[in-house]
Design a protein around this motif. Structure first.
Motif, short mmCIF file in Angstrom:
data_model
loop_
_atom_site.label_atom_id
_atom_site.label_comp_id
_atom_site.label_asym_id
_atom_site.label_seq_id
_atom_site.Cartn_x
_atom_site.Cartn_y
_atom_site.Cartn_z
N UNK A 1 0.82 -1.22 0.00
CA UNK A 1 0.00 0.00 0.00
C UNK A 1 0.85 1.26 0.00
N UNK A 2 2.10 1.15 0.45
CA UNK A 2 3.00 2.29 0.49
C UNK A 2 3.73 2.52 -0.83
N UNK A 3 3.82 1.46 -1.65
CA UNK A 3 4.56 1.57 -2.91
C UNK A 3 3.85 2.52 -3.87
N UNK A 4 4.62 3.41 -4.44
CA UNK A 4 4.08 4.31 -5.46
C UNK A 4 4.11 3.59 -6.80
N UNK A 5 3.26 3.99 -7.73
CA UNK A 5 3.31 3.40 -9.08
C UNK A 5 4.71 3.56 -9.66
N UNK A 6 5.18 2.54 -10.37
CA UNK A 6 6.55 2.58 -10.86
C UNK A 6 6.61 2.20 -12.33
N UNK A 7 7.60 2.76 -12.99
CA UNK A 7 7.88 2.35 -14.36
C UNK A 7 8.58 0.99 -14.32
N UNK A 8 8.72 0.38 -15.47
CA UNK A 8 9.41 -0.90 -15.56
C UNK A 8 10.85 -0.76 -15.06
N UNK A 9 11.52 0.34 -15.42
CA UNK A 9 12.91 0.56 -14.99
C UNK A 9 13.01 0.67 -13.47
N UNK A 10 12.10 1.42 -12.86
CA UNK A 10 12.12 1.61 -11.41
C UNK A 10 11.80 0.30 -10.70
N UNK A 11 10.85 -0.44 -11.21
CA UNK A 11 10.50 -1.74 -10.62
C UNK A 11 11.70 -2.69 -10.68
N UNK A 12 12.41 -2.67 -11.79
CA UNK A 12 13.60 -3.50 -11.93
C UNK A 12 14.66 -3.11 -10.90
N UNK B 1 13.23 5.28 -2.27
CA UNK B 1 12.80 5.99 -3.48
C UNK B 1 11.57 5.31 -4.10
N UNK B 2 11.50 3.99 -4.00
CA UNK B 2 10.34 3.27 -4.55
C UNK B 2 9.05 3.68 -3.87
N UNK B 3 9.14 4.12 -2.63
CA UNK B 3 7.97 4.58 -1.91
C UNK B 3 7.55 5.99 -2.34
N UNK B 4 8.49 6.74 -2.88
CA UNK B 4 8.24 8.15 -3.20
C UNK B 4 7.90 8.41 -4.65
N UNK B 5 8.13 7.44 -5.51
CA UNK B 5 7.94 7.64 -6.94
C UNK B 5 6.50 8.08 -7.24
N UNK B 6 6.38 9.06 -8.05
CA UNK B 6 5.06 9.53 -8.47
C UNK B 6 4.86 9.21 -9.94
N UNK B 7 3.62 8.88 -10.34
CA UNK B 7 3.39 8.52 -11.75
C UNK B 7 3.60 9.71 -12.68
#
Length: 156
Positions: free
Chosen positions: A16-27, A150-156
């Motif tokens: 629930x804390x994870x922000x939406x991520x691009x494929x690169x960020x998820x990797x 940073x994965x928690x802070x990423x904004x779409x």
């Protein structure tokens, strides 16, 4: 007690804390978790022995680090304010880096990557500073944890 006793054996990021991520960020997040579990140095203050389980989440805009181990349980809440400008700048340069690896010459990629690494190092040092007296981590562990923050802070 061996140095291997003070390490993370599991890492959980609150979905629930994870922000939406691009494929690169998820990797990057997946690689950071893998690398952390392979090798880390993580010693909570007052803990006699590990290994430890870490759950990372955001609670009311603060970073929550829930640590459990053999007879040990503790939560640390850290303000995200000291990280905000570093994370914002890091995201901007990461976008430039991802664009460069798709479209730029190797020299340009290297230049952008040096800037990206510099900001990542700055964020890692800030994290070590904020954890001082709470959790002792080495530089590589701090770098990988900063990636997860940073994965928690990423904004779409």
């Amino acid at each position: 007690m061996t140095a291997g006793d003070h390490r993370l054996a599991s890492i959980d990021i609150d979905e629930l804390s994870l922000a939406p991520a691009t494929r690169d960020v998820e990797h990057e997040r997946q690689v950071a978790i893998f690398d952390l579990l392979e090798e880390n140095s993580f010693q909570p203050e007052g803990a006699a022995d590990g290994p430890y389980a870490l759950k990372i989440s955001l609670q009311d805009g603060r970073l929550a680090l829930d640590i459990t181990g053999q007879g040990f349980k503790r939560r640390h809440l850290l303000s995200m304010t000291p990280f905000k400008s570093i994370i914002r700048d890091y995201f901007m340069i990461c976008e430039s880096y991802y664009d460069a690896i798709r479209h730029a010459a190797p020299a340009q990629i290297e230049t952008v990557d040096m800037g990206r690494r510099g900001l990542h190092n700055e964020g890692s040092e800030k994290l070590r500073e904020r954890l001082e007296g709470k959790i002792a981590v080495d530089f590589d562990t701090a770098r990988r944890l900063f990636t997860l923050i940073c994965a928690l802070q990423r904004r779409p």
